[in-house]
Design a protein around this motif. Structure first.
Motif, short mmCIF file in Angstrom:
data_model
loop_
_atom_site.label_atom_id
_atom_site.label_comp_id
_atom_site.label_asym_id
_atom_site.label_seq_id
_atom_site.Cartn_x
_atom_site.Cartn_y
_atom_site.Cartn_z
N ARG A 288 0.83 -1.21 0.00
CA ARG A 288 0.00 0.00 0.00
C ARG A 288 0.86 1.25 0.00
O ARG A 288 1.90 1.29 0.65
CB ARG A 288 -0.86 0.06 1.27
CG ARG A 288 -1.89 -1.01 1.42
CD ARG A 288 -2.83 -0.68 2.58
NE ARG A 288 -2.14 -0.24 3.78
CZ ARG A 288 -1.75 -1.04 4.76
NH1 ARG A 288 -1.94 -2.33 4.68
NH2 ARG A 288 -1.15 -0.55 5.83
N THR B 223 -0.26 4.67 1.06
CA THR B 223 -1.29 5.55 1.58
C THR B 223 -0.72 6.35 2.75
O THR B 223 0.33 6.02 3.28
CB THR B 223 -2.52 4.75 2.08
OG1 THR B 223 -2.09 3.85 3.10
CG2 THR B 223 -3.16 3.96 0.95
N ASP C 97 -2.18 6.70 5.69
CA ASP C 97 -2.58 6.13 6.99
C ASP C 97 -1.45 5.47 7.75
O ASP C 97 -1.23 5.75 8.92
CB ASP C 97 -3.69 5.08 6.82
CG ASP C 97 -4.88 5.64 6.06
OD1 ASP C 97 -4.99 6.87 5.96
OD2 ASP C 97 -5.69 4.84 5.56
N SER D 179 3.44 6.73 2.65
CA SER D 179 3.76 7.86 1.76
C SER D 179 5.01 8.57 2.24
O SER D 179 5.88 8.93 1.45
CB SER D 179 2.59 8.84 1.70
OG SER D 179 1.47 8.20 1.16
N GLN E 267 -2.60 -0.57 -3.36
CA GLN E 267 -3.43 0.55 -2.95
C GLN E 267 -2.65 1.84 -3.07
O GLN E 267 -1.45 1.87 -2.83
CB GLN E 267 -3.85 0.38 -1.49
CG GLN E 267 -5.27 0.72 -1.21
CD GLN E 267 -5.59 0.45 0.26
OE1 GLN E 267 -5.09 -0.50 0.85
NE2 GLN E 267 -6.39 1.29 0.85
N LEU E 268 -3.35 2.90 -3.45
CA LEU E 268 -2.71 4.19 -3.63
C LEU E 268 -3.73 5.26 -3.28
O LEU E 268 -4.89 5.15 -3.67
CB LEU E 268 -2.28 4.34 -5.10
CG LEU E 268 -1.65 5.66 -5.53
CD1 LEU E 268 -0.25 5.79 -4.96
CD2 LEU E 268 -1.58 5.73 -7.05
N ASP E 269 -3.32 6.28 -2.52
CA ASP E 269 -4.24 7.39 -2.25
C ASP E 269 -3.61 8.69 -2.72
O ASP E 269 -2.54 8.70 -3.32
CB ASP E 269 -4.66 7.43 -0.77
CG ASP E 269 -3.54 7.87 0.16
OD1 ASP E 269 -2.43 8.20 -0.33
OD2 ASP E 269 -3.77 7.88 1.38
N SER E 270 -4.28 9.78 -2.45
CA SER E 270 -3.83 11.08 -2.98
C SER E 270 -2.46 11.47 -2.45
O SER E 270 -1.69 12.14 -3.14
CB SER E 270 -4.85 12.17 -2.65
OG SER E 270 -5.03 12.26 -1.25
N SER E 271 -2.11 11.03 -1.25
CA SER E 271 -0.79 11.37 -0.72
C SER E 271 0.31 10.70 -1.55
O SER E 271 1.33 11.30 -1.85
CB SER E 271 -0.67 10.95 0.75
OG SER E 271 -0.63 9.54 0.88
N GLY E 272 0.07 9.45 -1.94
CA GLY E 272 1.03 8.74 -2.78
C GLY E 272 1.14 9.38 -4.15
O GLY E 272 2.24 9.54 -4.69
#
Length: 130
Positions: A28, A30, A32, A36, A63-68
């Protein structure tokens, strides 16, 4: 449902092919679990040590979110400003779902084949002097 805090959700392996540094990312990316920040720290160290050609292998990223995304885009912009580049290898699944609406793959070159990705860097004149 176990508590997943304290479990690092991102593994980073670093290898080199000529003057290209390849980061194999697994798991991941992310904000959390601090992944990142972990990636950001690795990238900053590499650039501080003279790396200008980075290939991020996203094939095993789940998994990837906006921070990544912001770290990847920020590093891409930074390297371009220093005559280098950042390129992506095998973005798929959920990672592609995050990239597509942002049109990131129109900005950052992406490859399915590692040999082609490495060859694409050859057109960049920059080479780090030891």
């Amino acid at each position: 449902m176990g508590d997943t805090r304290g479990v690092v959700g991102l593994q980073i392996s670093i290898r080199e092919s000529g003057d290209v540094t390849i980061l194999d990312l697994r798991g991941r990316l992310t904000i959390d679990g601090g992944e990142s920040e972990l990636l950001s720290n690795h990238l900053q160290k590499l650039v501080a040590n003279g790396v200008r050609k980075l290939l991020l292998n996203l094939g095993d990223l789940t998994q990837l979110d906006s921070s990544g995304v912001s770290i990847i885009v920020g590093m891409h912009v930074s390297l371009r400003g220093q005559g280098g580049d950042l390129r992506l290898l095998r973005p798929g699944g959920r990672v592609l779902e995050v990239f597509r609406p942002l049109h990131l793959l129109k900005i950052i070159l992406s490859f399915e084949d590692e040999t082609q990705a490495l060859a694409s860097f050859r057109s960049l004149g920059y080479s780090a002097k030891p």
